[in-house]
Write a protein that holds these residues in place. Structure first.
Motif, PDB file in Angstrom:
ATOM      1  N   UNK A   9       0.821  -1.196   0.000  1.00 18.12           N
ATOM      2  CA  UNK A   9       0.000   0.000   0.000  1.00 18.12           C
ATOM      3  C   UNK A   9       0.856   1.248   0.000  1.00 18.12           C
ATOM      4  N   UNK A  10       0.187   2.397  -0.028  1.00 16.89           N
ATOM      5  CA  UNK A  10       0.893   3.658  -0.035  1.00 16.89           C
ATOM      6  C   UNK A  10       0.276   4.630  -1.008  1.00 16.89           C
ATOM      7  N   UNK A  11       1.077   5.597  -1.411  1.00 17.13           N
ATOM      8  CA  UNK A  11       0.629   6.650  -2.317  1.00 17.13           C
ATOM      9  C   UNK A  11       1.278   6.464  -3.679  1.00 17.13           C
ATOM     10  N   UNK A  39     -12.481  -0.708   0.890  1.00 17.83           N
ATOM     11  CA  UNK A  39     -13.543   0.151   1.395  1.00 17.83           C
ATOM     12  C   UNK A  39     -13.110   1.602   1.234  1.00 17.83           C
ATOM     13  N   UNK A  40     -13.806   2.316   0.378  1.00 14.85           N
ATOM     14  CA  UNK A  40     -13.552   3.730   0.171  1.00 14.85           C
ATOM     15  C   UNK A  40     -14.364   4.534   1.182  1.00 14.85           C
ATOM     16  N   UNK A  41     -13.965   5.755   1.453  1.00 14.39           N
ATOM     17  CA  UNK A  41     -14.703   6.580   2.425  1.00 14.39           C
ATOM     18  C   UNK A  41     -16.173   6.703   2.061  1.00 14.39           C
ATOM     19  N   UNK A  42     -17.036   6.424   3.033  1.00 13.78           N
ATOM     20  CA  UNK A  42     -18.461   6.549   2.822  1.00 13.78           C
ATOM     21  C   UNK A  42     -19.106   5.421   2.042  1.00 13.78           C
ATOM     22  N   UNK A  88      -7.594   6.922  -9.695  1.00 12.53           N
ATOM     23  CA  UNK A  88      -7.995   7.582  -8.441  1.00 12.53           C
ATOM     24  C   UNK A  88      -9.156   6.864  -7.745  1.00 12.53           C
ATOM     25  N   UNK A  89     -10.040   6.255  -8.516  1.00 16.95           N
ATOM     26  CA  UNK A  89     -11.173   5.553  -7.907  1.00 16.95           C
ATOM     27  C   UNK A  89     -10.773   4.243  -7.234  1.00 16.95           C
ATOM     28  N   UNK A  90      -9.520   3.850  -7.372  1.00 18.82           N
ATOM     29  CA  UNK A  90      -9.017   2.686  -6.632  1.00 18.82           C
ATOM     30  C   UNK A  90      -8.612   3.065  -5.206  1.00 18.82           C
ATOM     31  N   UNK A  91      -8.626   4.338  -4.895  1.00 17.34           N
ATOM     32  CA  UNK A  91      -8.263   4.794  -3.565  1.00 17.34           C
ATOM     33  C   UNK A  91      -9.211   4.216  -2.525  1.00 17.34           C
ATOM     34  N   UNK A  92      -8.642   3.548  -1.521  1.00 23.90           N
ATOM     35  CA  UNK A  92      -9.443   2.888  -0.489  1.00 23.90           C
ATOM     36  C   UNK A  92      -8.506   2.258   0.539  1.00 23.90           C
ATOM     37  N   UNK A  93      -9.103   1.767   1.604  1.00 25.51           N
ATOM     38  CA  UNK A  93      -8.385   0.876   2.504  1.00 25.51           C
ATOM     39  C   UNK A  93      -8.632  -0.546   1.996  1.00 25.51           C
ATOM     40  N   UNK A 117      -4.814  -1.934   4.796  1.00 30.25           N
ATOM     41  CA  UNK A 117      -3.697  -1.095   4.382  1.00 30.25           C
ATOM     42  C   UNK A 117      -4.240  -0.066   3.391  1.00 30.25           C
ATOM     43  N   UNK A 118      -3.790   1.160   3.529  1.00 30.65           N
ATOM     44  CA  UNK A 118      -4.359   2.248   2.730  1.00 30.65           C
ATOM     45  C   UNK A 118      -3.645   2.394   1.401  1.00 30.65           C
ATOM     46  N   UNK A 119      -4.445   2.548   0.364  1.00 31.46           N
ATOM     47  CA  UNK A 119      -3.942   2.823  -0.980  1.00 31.46           C
ATOM     48  C   UNK A 119      -4.536   4.148  -1.437  1.00 31.46           C
ATOM     49  N   UNK A 120      -3.667   5.065  -1.810  1.00 25.99           N
ATOM     50  CA  UNK A 120      -4.114   6.372  -2.298  1.00 25.99           C
ATOM     51  C   UNK A 120      -3.536   6.590  -3.693  1.00 25.99           C
ATOM     52  N   UNK A 121      -4.416   6.860  -4.648  1.00 23.78           N
ATOM     53  CA  UNK A 121      -3.999   7.094  -6.027  1.00 23.78           C
ATOM     54  C   UNK A 121      -4.319   8.548  -6.364  1.00 23.78           C
TER      55      UNK A 121
END
Length: 123
Positions: A9-11, A39-42, A88-93, A117-121
């Motif tokens: 995971x990571x940025x 799981x993305x926010x919300x 970017x839409x892959x961003x999630x835990x 583990x957090x993934x930020x795109x």
């Protein structure tokens, strides 16, 4: 008790790649269906990719098929998710999950889960 330990995971920038790993005990690895969920926010937790019990079949969600590849490292009791062409839409835990049912049906209130583990795109 089944313990799942995630790493990776990571940025990353859009179009890039990341690798996630999930390690468990030998008994769980050989007996349970295992997979990756996110799981993305919300939003609710959703299935991403996984193996059937014993690893005989693989499954992918439509949103990642062709971009993500799930594999098994039998000697290390590890399931690996290679994520390519990230968006970017892959961003999630991302969570590793396991249970003795169809991997696509594992839900948040059942089975066994790692801590995520957090993934930020970034775009």
């Amino acid at each position: 008790q089944v313990q799942l330990e995630e790493s990776g995971g990571g940025l990353v920038q859009a179009g890039g790649s990341l690798t996630l790993s999930c390690t468990t005990s030998g008994r769980a690895f050989s007996s349970y269906a295992m997979g990756w969920f996110r799981q993305a926010p919300g939003k609710e937790r959703e299935f991403v990719a996984g193996f059937s019990c014993g690893g005989h079949s693989t499954y992918y969600s439509g949103s990642v098929k062709g971009r993500f590849v799930i594999s098994r490292q039998n000697a290390k009791n590890t399931v690996v998710l290679q994520m390519n062409s990230l968006k970017p839409e892959d961003t999630a835990v991302y969570y590793c999950g396991a249970d003795n049912i169809d991997v696509r049906r594992i839900t948040q209130d059942m089975g066994y889960w790692g801590k995520g583990t957090r993934v930020t795109v970034s775009s």
